[in-house]
Design a protein around this motif. Structure first.
Motif, mmCIF file in Angstrom:
data_model
loop_
_atom_site.group_PDB
_atom_site.id
_atom_site.type_symbol
_atom_site.label_atom_id
_atom_site.label_comp_id
_atom_site.label_asym_id
_atom_site.label_seq_id
_atom_site.Cartn_x
_atom_site.Cartn_y
_atom_site.Cartn_z
ATOM 1 N N ARG A 79 0.834 -1.215 0.000
ATOM 2 C CA ARG A 79 0.000 0.000 0.000
ATOM 3 C C ARG A 79 0.866 1.261 0.000
ATOM 4 O O ARG A 79 0.574 2.220 -0.707
ATOM 5 C CB ARG A 79 -0.934 0.012 1.208
ATOM 6 N N GLN A 80 1.919 1.240 0.797
ATOM 7 C CA GLN A 80 2.822 2.390 0.855
ATOM 8 C C GLN A 80 3.504 2.628 -0.492
ATOM 9 O O GLN A 80 3.568 3.761 -0.977
ATOM 10 C CB GLN A 80 3.869 2.172 1.949
ATOM 11 N N ARG A 82 2.396 1.665 -3.346
ATOM 12 C CA ARG A 82 1.325 2.079 -4.255
ATOM 13 C C ARG A 82 1.093 3.586 -4.133
ATOM 14 O O ARG A 82 0.954 4.292 -5.134
ATOM 15 C CB ARG A 82 0.053 1.305 -3.928
ATOM 16 N N CYS A 83 1.057 4.084 -2.896
ATOM 17 C CA CYS A 83 0.846 5.518 -2.678
ATOM 18 C C CYS A 83 1.971 6.350 -3.285
ATOM 19 O O CYS A 83 1.722 7.398 -3.892
ATOM 20 C CB CYS A 83 0.710 5.817 -1.185
ATOM 21 N N ARG A 84 3.195 5.885 -3.131
ATOM 22 C CA ARG A 84 4.331 6.596 -3.732
ATOM 23 C C ARG A 84 4.206 6.635 -5.258
ATOM 24 O O ARG A 84 4.477 7.650 -5.887
ATOM 25 C CB ARG A 84 5.643 5.936 -3.343
ATOM 26 N N LEU A 86 1.425 6.379 -7.008
ATOM 27 C CA LEU A 86 0.323 7.285 -7.350
ATOM 28 C C LEU A 86 0.790 8.736 -7.295
ATOM 29 O O LEU A 86 0.462 9.536 -8.186
ATOM 30 C CB LEU A 86 -0.857 7.076 -6.385
ATOM 31 N N ALA A 87 1.568 9.076 -6.276
ATOM 32 C CA ALA A 87 2.077 10.445 -6.152
ATOM 33 C C ALA A 87 2.980 10.804 -7.326
ATOM 34 O O ALA A 87 2.916 11.938 -7.842
ATOM 35 C CB ALA A 87 2.828 10.599 -4.829
ATOM 36 N N GLY A 92 -1.804 11.387 -6.160
ATOM 37 C CA GLY A 92 -1.652 11.110 -4.736
ATOM 38 C C GLY A 92 -2.942 11.105 -3.963
ATOM 39 O O GLY A 92 -3.066 10.376 -2.975
ATOM 40 N N GLU A 94 -5.607 9.738 -4.662
ATOM 41 C CA GLU A 94 -6.213 8.406 -4.705
ATOM 42 C C GLU A 94 -5.732 7.514 -3.569
ATOM 43 O O GLU A 94 -6.380 6.509 -3.250
ATOM 44 C CB GLU A 94 -5.910 7.729 -6.043
ATOM 45 N N CYS A 95 -4.642 7.896 -2.963
ATOM 46 C CA CYS A 95 -4.103 7.103 -1.867
ATOM 47 C C CYS A 95 -4.995 7.185 -0.635
ATOM 48 O O CYS A 95 -4.993 6.281 0.189
ATOM 49 C CB CYS A 95 -2.698 7.582 -1.538
ATOM 50 N N PRO A 98 -7.849 3.523 -0.135
ATOM 51 C CA PRO A 98 -7.115 2.341 -0.610
ATOM 52 C C PRO A 98 -8.016 1.390 -1.378
ATOM 53 O O PRO A 98 -9.218 1.351 -1.142
ATOM 54 C CB PRO A 98 -6.603 1.699 0.671
#
Length: 101
Positions: A79-80, A82-84, A86-87, A92, A94-95, A98
């Motif tokens: 997840r982490q 994925r967030c990076r 997305l950013a 970002g 969208e993070c 989840p």
């Protein structure tokens, strides 16, 4: 057999053969091994995020980890990552929501 494939994937990564390493990781993931498949998928996310600078593929693999192995201890890391990714794509926000398994 799975452990040997993992060792091959790590060796390929060390040799700079990133796409081949990802191929091995995805092959391991396809074996649906409860120990090695999530590990291999997270490694593929790292490779897509780092050396290949391909956040779209990193997100897709992270979504796969979350969907296929929702209770695995590596899901928070997926997840982490994925967030990076997305950013990096300017997504970002969208993070905050989840993906669901």
């Amino acid at each position: 057999m799975v452990k040997q494939r993992w060792q091959l994937a790590r060796r390929l990564r060390a040799e700079g053969k990133v796409r081949l390493a990802i191929g091995e990781c995805l092959a391991i993931a396809d074996l649906n091994d409860p120990t090695w498949s999530p590990i291999a998928l997270v490694e593929a996310i790292r490779l897509y995020s780092g050396p290949l600078a391909d956040p779209a593929h990193a997100i897709a693999i992270a979504d796969r980890v979350i969907a296929e192995w929702p209770a695995d201890v590596l899901v928070p890391e997926a997840r982490q990552l994925r967030c990076r990714a997305l950013a990096r794509l300017g997504r970002g926000q969208e993070c905050a929501v989840p993906p669901t398994p």
